[in-house]
Design an enzyme around this catalytic site. Sequence first.
Site, PDB file in Angstrom:
ATOM      1  N   LYS A  76       0.824  -1.214   0.000  1.00 29.65           N
ATOM      2  CA  LYS A  76       0.000   0.000   0.000  1.00 29.65           C
ATOM      3  C   LYS A  76       0.859   1.266   0.000  1.00 29.65           C
ATOM      4  CE  LYS A  76      -0.765   0.554   4.988  1.00 29.65           C
ATOM      5  NZ  LYS A  76      -1.791   0.765   6.022  1.00 29.65           N
ATOM      6  N   ASP A  77       2.157   1.145   0.367  1.00 26.45           N
ATOM      7  CA  ASP A  77       3.060   2.296   0.374  1.00 26.45           C
ATOM      8  C   ASP A  77       3.779   2.490  -0.956  1.00 26.45           C
ATOM      9  OD1 ASP A  77       2.497   2.802   3.065  1.00 26.45           O
ATOM     10  OD2 ASP A  77       4.151   1.547   3.775  1.00 26.45           O
ATOM     11  N   ARG A 124      -8.315   8.243   3.780  1.00 25.44           N
ATOM     12  CA  ARG A 124      -9.278   7.204   3.366  1.00 25.44           C
ATOM     13  C   ARG A 124     -10.119   6.753   4.548  1.00 25.44           C
ATOM     14  NH1 ARG A 124      -8.956   2.046   4.596  1.00 25.44           N
ATOM     15  NH2 ARG A 124      -6.797   2.264   5.274  1.00 25.44           N
ATOM     16  N   ARG A 125      -9.467   6.444   5.665  1.00 25.39           N
ATOM     17  CA  ARG A 125     -10.215   6.017   6.843  1.00 25.39           C
ATOM     18  C   ARG A 125     -11.093   7.140   7.372  1.00 25.39           C
ATOM     19  NH1 ARG A 125      -4.747   3.370   8.931  1.00 25.39           N
ATOM     20  NH2 ARG A 125      -5.024   1.213   8.211  1.00 25.39           N
ATOM     21  N   ARG A 142       0.467  10.393  13.409  1.00 22.38           N
ATOM     22  CA  ARG A 142       1.582   9.701  12.762  1.00 22.38           C
ATOM     23  C   ARG A 142       2.294   8.890  13.817  1.00 22.38           C
ATOM     24  NH1 ARG A 142       4.650  11.483   8.601  1.00 22.38           N
ATOM     25  NH2 ARG A 142       5.669   9.479   8.887  1.00 22.38           N
ATOM     26  N   ARG A 148       1.002   4.687  18.318  1.00 14.42           N
ATOM     27  CA  ARG A 148      -0.440   4.897  18.109  1.00 14.42           C
ATOM     28  C   ARG A 148      -1.268   4.198  19.183  1.00 14.42           C
ATOM     29  NH1 ARG A 148      -1.494   5.502  11.659  1.00 14.42           N
ATOM     30  NH2 ARG A 148       0.558   6.294  11.100  1.00 14.42           N
ATOM     31  N   CYS A 235      -1.178   7.220  -2.151  1.00  9.48           N
ATOM     32  CA  CYS A 235      -1.555   6.403  -1.000  1.00  9.48           C
ATOM     33  C   CYS A 235      -2.170   7.237   0.114  1.00  9.48           C
ATOM     34  CB  CYS A 235      -0.356   5.626  -0.472  1.00  9.48           C
ATOM     35  SG  CYS A 235       0.895   6.659   0.321  1.00  9.48           S
TER      36      CYS A 235
END
Length: 292
Positions: A76-77, A124-125, A142, A148, A235
């Site tokens: 995805k990156d 996106r989320r 981040r 996180r 992305c």
Amino acid sequence: MIRLGTRRSALATAQSNLVADSLRALGHEVELVLITTIGDVNRAPMAQIGGTGVFVSALRDALLADQIDIAVHSLKDLPTTPLDGLTLGAIPLREDPRDVLIARDGLSLGELPPGAVVGTGSLRRQAQLDALGLGLELTGIRGNVDTRIAMVADGKLDAVVLARAGLARLGRLDEVTETLDPIQVLPAPGQGALGIECRADDVAVLAALAPLDDAATRAAVTAERQLLATLEAGCSAPVGALAEVVEGEDGPELWLRGALGQDGGVRRLSANGPVDDPVSLGRALAKELLEE
């Protein structure tokens, strides 16, 4: 000896060790080479420091300079535009691509009260969670997985949303309070999959990587990444996609779902097509999303 380039984070090295172990099981000697990328040292928002490619550019430079032989990326990156001289030598079997919630008090998404603060660094989320109309306060964050999750444990956030695959590879699935249904939140294109990149003319390395390639995973992520490319999005853009090989009336077919956040809402569409032409499927669904 195969020199495997990896980022220094716990997740990146865990993923690289999975690939290294697979190659060693096939009889190859593998050495891990640690590489620092821009995305590892700059904690500014993704869009501000360059978005797509901030985690992979240093690895690709090392490949082209013949400092390493392969690089392991979270797919995805990886930018959708190919880089001259490099190719994806293998895309191994994909981990579960869904997103997960880690919330205080073991709460699920529906149990979080209105006004609950949910952290995610992904537009996106944010777009898809906002579209659910749950009254959540979404904030950009981040940092690595530890950072996180600690924000929830410390009470700074009520919950965070992360990729399930990363937690699985780190052995931390026991901290998940809910796995999110793709009907609610579609994952990022390529999420859960690894891309093993190498020099396009390195015949020996390409032969070594060939047994690691999973045809169904490659077809699925090719369709997802083509959708992203056709939308001309990176992305960090609010695009979700998930493709699966399913059994159709006339045999296996590829089913692709896509979501595009725009104007405060999310447009969702799906389509199916032949497994051997994922590019056309991804391109066609992207055009439908744009036409909507």
